[in-house]
Design a protein around this motif. Sequence first.
Motif, PDB file in Angstrom:
ATOM      1  N   ALA A   1      -1.999   6.456  -2.576  1.00  0.00           N
ATOM      2  CA  ALA A   1      -1.263   7.395  -1.725  1.00  0.00           C
ATOM      3  C   ALA A   1      -0.800   6.706  -0.443  1.00  0.00           C
ATOM      4  CB  ALA A   1      -2.141   8.596  -1.379  1.00  0.00           C
ATOM      5  N   THR A   2      -1.651   5.858   0.114  1.00  0.00           N
ATOM      6  CA  THR A   2      -1.304   5.147   1.338  1.00  0.00           C
ATOM      7  C   THR A   2      -0.110   4.224   1.101  1.00  0.00           C
ATOM      8  OG1 THR A   2      -3.590   5.269   2.112  1.00  0.00           O
ATOM      9  CG2 THR A   2      -2.178   3.612   3.149  1.00  0.00           C
ATOM     10  N   ILE A   3      -0.118   3.518  -0.010  1.00  0.00           N
ATOM     11  CA  ILE A   3       1.007   2.637  -0.328  1.00  0.00           C
ATOM     12  C   ILE A   3       2.297   3.443  -0.473  1.00  0.00           C
ATOM     13  CG2 ILE A   3       1.990   1.153  -2.124  1.00  0.00           C
ATOM     14  CD1 ILE A   3      -0.912   0.113  -2.541  1.00  0.00           C
ATOM     15  N   ALA A   4       2.216   4.577  -1.164  1.00  0.00           N
ATOM     16  CA  ALA A   4       3.408   5.411  -1.354  1.00  0.00           C
ATOM     17  C   ALA A   4       3.939   5.938  -0.024  1.00  0.00           C
ATOM     18  CB  ALA A   4       3.097   6.565  -2.303  1.00  0.00           C
ATOM     19  N   VAL A   5       3.041   6.359   0.874  1.00  0.00           N
ATOM     20  CA  VAL A   5       3.461   6.905   2.164  1.00  0.00           C
ATOM     21  C   VAL A   5       3.992   5.800   3.073  1.00  0.00           C
ATOM     22  CG1 VAL A   5       2.649   8.034   4.289  1.00  0.00           C
ATOM     23  CG2 VAL A   5       1.952   8.929   2.056  1.00  0.00           C
ATOM     24  N   VAL A   6       3.219   4.744   3.256  1.00  0.00           N
ATOM     25  CA  VAL A   6       3.620   3.667   4.165  1.00  0.00           C
ATOM     26  C   VAL A   6       4.887   2.973   3.660  1.00  0.00           C
ATOM     27  CG1 VAL A   6       2.944   1.408   5.098  1.00  0.00           C
ATOM     28  CG2 VAL A   6       1.296   3.288   5.051  1.00  0.00           C
TER      29      VAL A   6
ATOM     30  N   LEU B   1      11.717  16.400   0.661  1.00  0.00           N
ATOM     31  CA  LEU B   1      12.749  16.582  -0.359  1.00  0.00           C
ATOM     32  C   LEU B   1      14.065  15.903  -0.002  1.00  0.00           C
ATOM     33  CD1 LEU B   1      12.114  20.304  -1.347  1.00  0.00           C
ATOM     34  CD2 LEU B   1      11.508  18.246  -2.651  1.00  0.00           C
ATOM     35  N   ASP B   2      14.388  15.827   1.277  1.00  0.00           N
ATOM     36  CA  ASP B   2      15.653  15.213   1.675  1.00  0.00           C
ATOM     37  C   ASP B   2      15.668  13.707   1.417  1.00  0.00           C
ATOM     38  OD1 ASP B   2      16.614  17.699   2.443  1.00  0.00           O
ATOM     39  OD2 ASP B   2      16.033  17.422   4.547  1.00  0.00           O
ATOM     40  N   ARG B   3      14.541  13.045   1.664  1.00  0.00           N
ATOM     41  CA  ARG B   3      14.466  11.600   1.437  1.00  0.00           C
ATOM     42  C   ARG B   3      13.870  11.248   0.082  1.00  0.00           C
ATOM     43  NH1 ARG B   3      11.341   8.626   5.412  1.00  0.00           N
ATOM     44  NH2 ARG B   3      10.013  10.452   5.478  1.00  0.00           N
ATOM     45  N   GLY B   4      13.235  12.239  -0.574  1.00  0.00           N
ATOM     46  CA  GLY B   4      12.641  11.993  -1.886  1.00  0.00           C
ATOM     47  C   GLY B   4      11.442  11.069  -1.831  1.00  0.00           C
ATOM     48  N   VAL B   5      10.597  11.221  -0.793  1.00  0.00           N
ATOM     49  CA  VAL B   5       9.413  10.380  -0.640  1.00  0.00           C
ATOM     50  C   VAL B   5       8.186  11.221  -0.316  1.00  0.00           C
ATOM     51  CG1 VAL B   5      10.716   8.341   0.112  1.00  0.00           C
ATOM     52  CG2 VAL B   5       9.824   9.932   1.820  1.00  0.00           C
ATOM     53  N   LEU B   6       7.046  10.665  -0.642  1.00  0.00           N
ATOM     54  CA  LEU B   6       5.771  11.274  -0.282  1.00  0.00           C
ATOM     55  C   LEU B   6       5.516  11.015   1.195  1.00  0.00           C
ATOM     56  CD1 LEU B   6       3.191  12.566  -1.678  1.00  0.00           C
ATOM     57  CD2 LEU B   6       2.251  10.254  -1.601  1.00  0.00           C
ATOM     58  N   VAL B   7       5.185  12.071   1.944  1.00  0.00           N
ATOM     59  CA  VAL B   7       4.890  11.886   3.371  1.00  0.00           C
ATOM     60  C   VAL B   7       3.432  12.193   3.698  1.00  0.00           C
ATOM     61  CG1 VAL B   7       7.260  12.192   4.184  1.00  0.00           C
ATOM     62  CG2 VAL B   7       5.757  14.203   3.984  1.00  0.00           C
ATOM     63  N   GLY B   8       2.694  12.732   2.726  1.00  0.00           N
ATOM     64  CA  GLY B   8       1.285  13.016   2.952  1.00  0.00           C
ATOM     65  C   GLY B   8       0.567  13.340   1.674  1.00  0.00           C
ATOM     66  N   ALA B   9      -0.750  13.104   1.673  1.00  0.00           N
ATOM     67  CA  ALA B   9      -1.578  13.447   0.515  1.00  0.00           C
ATOM     68  C   ALA B   9      -2.995  13.726   0.996  1.00  0.00           C
ATOM     69  CB  ALA B   9      -1.584  12.318  -0.505  1.00  0.00           C
ATOM     70  N   THR B  10      -3.640  14.682   0.356  1.00  0.00           N
ATOM     71  CA  THR B  10      -5.027  15.028   0.651  1.00  0.00           C
ATOM     72  C   THR B  10      -5.744  15.257  -0.676  1.00  0.00           C
ATOM     73  OG1 THR B  10      -4.385  16.108   2.721  1.00  0.00           O
ATOM     74  CG2 THR B  10      -6.564  16.658   1.836  1.00  0.00           C
TER      75      THR B  10
ATOM     76  N   ALA C   1     -12.108   9.054  -2.911  1.00  0.00           N
ATOM     77  CA  ALA C   1     -11.650   8.033  -1.969  1.00  0.00           C
ATOM     78  C   ALA C   1     -10.833   6.970  -2.691  1.00  0.00           C
ATOM     79  CB  ALA C   1     -12.838   7.396  -1.249  1.00  0.00           C
ATOM     80  N   GLU C   2     -11.129   6.734  -3.951  1.00  0.00           N
ATOM     81  CA  GLU C   2     -10.405   5.733  -4.747  1.00  0.00           C
ATOM     82  C   GLU C   2      -8.939   6.104  -4.945  1.00  0.00           C
ATOM     83  OE1 GLU C   2     -11.585   2.780  -5.535  1.00  0.00           O
ATOM     84  OE2 GLU C   2     -13.482   3.326  -4.592  1.00  0.00           O
ATOM     85  N   LEU C   3      -8.593   7.367  -4.822  1.00  0.00           N
ATOM     86  CA  LEU C   3      -7.201   7.793  -4.974  1.00  0.00           C
ATOM     87  C   LEU C   3      -6.362   7.501  -3.730  1.00  0.00           C
ATOM     88  CD1 LEU C   3      -7.718  11.302  -6.621  1.00  0.00           C
ATOM     89  CD2 LEU C   3      -6.952   9.198  -7.746  1.00  0.00           C
ATOM     90  N   LEU C   4      -7.026   7.260  -2.621  1.00  0.00           N
ATOM     91  CA  LEU C   4      -6.328   7.189  -1.343  1.00  0.00           C
ATOM     92  C   LEU C   4      -5.450   5.954  -1.181  1.00  0.00           C
ATOM     93  CD1 LEU C   4      -5.916   8.858   1.163  1.00  0.00           C
ATOM     94  CD2 LEU C   4      -7.844   7.670   2.201  1.00  0.00           C
TER      95      LEU C   4
ATOM     96  N   ALA D   1       2.456   0.126  14.769  1.00  0.00           N
ATOM     97  CA  ALA D   1       1.635   0.806  13.772  1.00  0.00           C
ATOM     98  C   ALA D   1       2.141   2.224  13.543  1.00  0.00           C
ATOM     99  CB  ALA D   1       0.185   0.850  14.233  1.00  0.00           C
ATOM    100  N   ASP D   2       2.106   2.654  12.317  1.00  0.00           N
ATOM    101  CA  ASP D   2       2.475   4.015  11.955  1.00  0.00           C
ATOM    102  C   ASP D   2       1.193   4.835  11.900  1.00  0.00           C
ATOM    103  OD1 ASP D   2       3.327   6.398  10.908  1.00  0.00           O
ATOM    104  OD2 ASP D   2       4.346   5.529   9.185  1.00  0.00           O
ATOM    105  N   HIS D   3       0.863   5.448  13.016  1.00  0.00           N
ATOM    106  CA  HIS D   3      -0.411   6.154  13.102  1.00  0.00           C
ATOM    107  C   HIS D   3      -0.491   7.369  12.186  1.00  0.00           C
ATOM    108  CE1 HIS D   3      -1.840   3.549  16.231  1.00  0.00           C
ATOM    109  NE2 HIS D   3      -0.687   3.692  16.863  1.00  0.00           N
ATOM    110  N   ALA D   4       0.636   7.890  11.754  1.00  0.00           N
ATOM    111  CA  ALA D   4       0.627   9.027  10.830  1.00  0.00           C
ATOM    112  C   ALA D   4       0.209   8.602   9.431  1.00  0.00           C
ATOM    113  CB  ALA D   4       2.010   9.675  10.776  1.00  0.00           C
ATOM    114  N   ALA D   5       0.258   7.298   9.151  1.00  0.00           N
ATOM    115  CA  ALA D   5      -0.045   6.824   7.799  1.00  0.00           C
ATOM    116  C   ALA D   5      -1.389   6.118   7.706  1.00  0.00           C
ATOM    117  CB  ALA D   5       1.075   5.902   7.320  1.00  0.00           C
ATOM    118  N   VAL D   6      -2.274   6.361   8.646  1.00  0.00           N
ATOM    119  CA  VAL D   6      -3.602   5.752   8.603  1.00  0.00           C
ATOM    120  C   VAL D   6      -4.483   6.574   7.661  1.00  0.00           C
ATOM    121  CG1 VAL D   6      -5.664   5.192   9.950  1.00  0.00           C
ATOM    122  CG2 VAL D   6      -3.382   4.830  10.929  1.00  0.00           C
ATOM    123  N   PRO D   7      -5.017   5.951   6.612  1.00  0.00           N
ATOM    124  CA  PRO D   7      -5.866   6.699   5.681  1.00  0.00           C
ATOM    125  C   PRO D   7      -7.214   7.029   6.321  1.00  0.00           C
ATOM    126  CG  PRO D   7      -5.829   4.385   5.084  1.00  0.00           C
ATOM    127  CD  PRO D   7      -4.861   4.551   6.219  1.00  0.00           C
ATOM    128  N   GLN D   8      -7.772   8.145   5.901  1.00  0.00           N
ATOM    129  CA  GLN D   8      -9.090   8.527   6.402  1.00  0.00           C
ATOM    130  C   GLN D   8      -9.898   9.187   5.292  1.00  0.00           C
ATOM    131  OE1 GLN D   8      -8.512  11.220   9.692  1.00  0.00           O
ATOM    132  NE2 GLN D   8      -6.648  12.025   8.792  1.00  0.00           N
TER     133      GLN D   8
END
Length: 130
Positions: free
Chosen positions: A91-96, A69-78, A85-88, A7-14
Motif C-alpha cells: 500500500a505504501t508503494i502504491a501511495v508514494v 478518482l480524478d487521478r486514478g491513484v490510491l491515496v490511502g489504505a487502512t 502489517a505485512e499488507l502495508l 518528505a511526504d508526511h501523508a504517506a508515512v506508514p504506521q
Amino acid sequence: MRTSPPADHAAVPQVTFTDPEVASVGLTAKKAEEQGLNVKVLDYDLADVAGSSEQSDAYVGKARAVVDLDRGVLVGATFVGPDIAELLHSATIAVVGEVPITRLWHAVPSYPTVSEVWLRLLESLGRDSA
C-alpha cells in the motif's frame, strides 16, 4: 548538487501492534475530501479472502482503500486484523509512487494469502472507474 525531495508526511506508514493490528498509510477518506479530492472508498471484509482461512477459520479483519478518482491513484489504505502489517508495504508503494489503478491490476497477489484483498478491492472499484 543533488537534493532530495521533501518528505511526504501523508504517506508515512504506521502500524499499531495490538490485537488486532491496525495499519495505515496515506490519507483517510475525510482528509482526502477536506483536500478537495474526488474520492471513492473501497471497503472489504478480510474474512472473505481465501488466504484468511489459512490463518484461522474465525479470521476477522477489514481493509479500506481510498482512491482519488480524478487521478486514478490510491491515496490511502487502512487494514485491521491479525498480521495485517505485512499488507502495508504494498500500500505504501502504491501511495508514494502514485501507481495508477490501471497498473495495480497487473500486480497479481499471491494466492491463497490475505494479500488477495488487493484484487478484491480493485474488483469493487471496477475496471472502468479509474
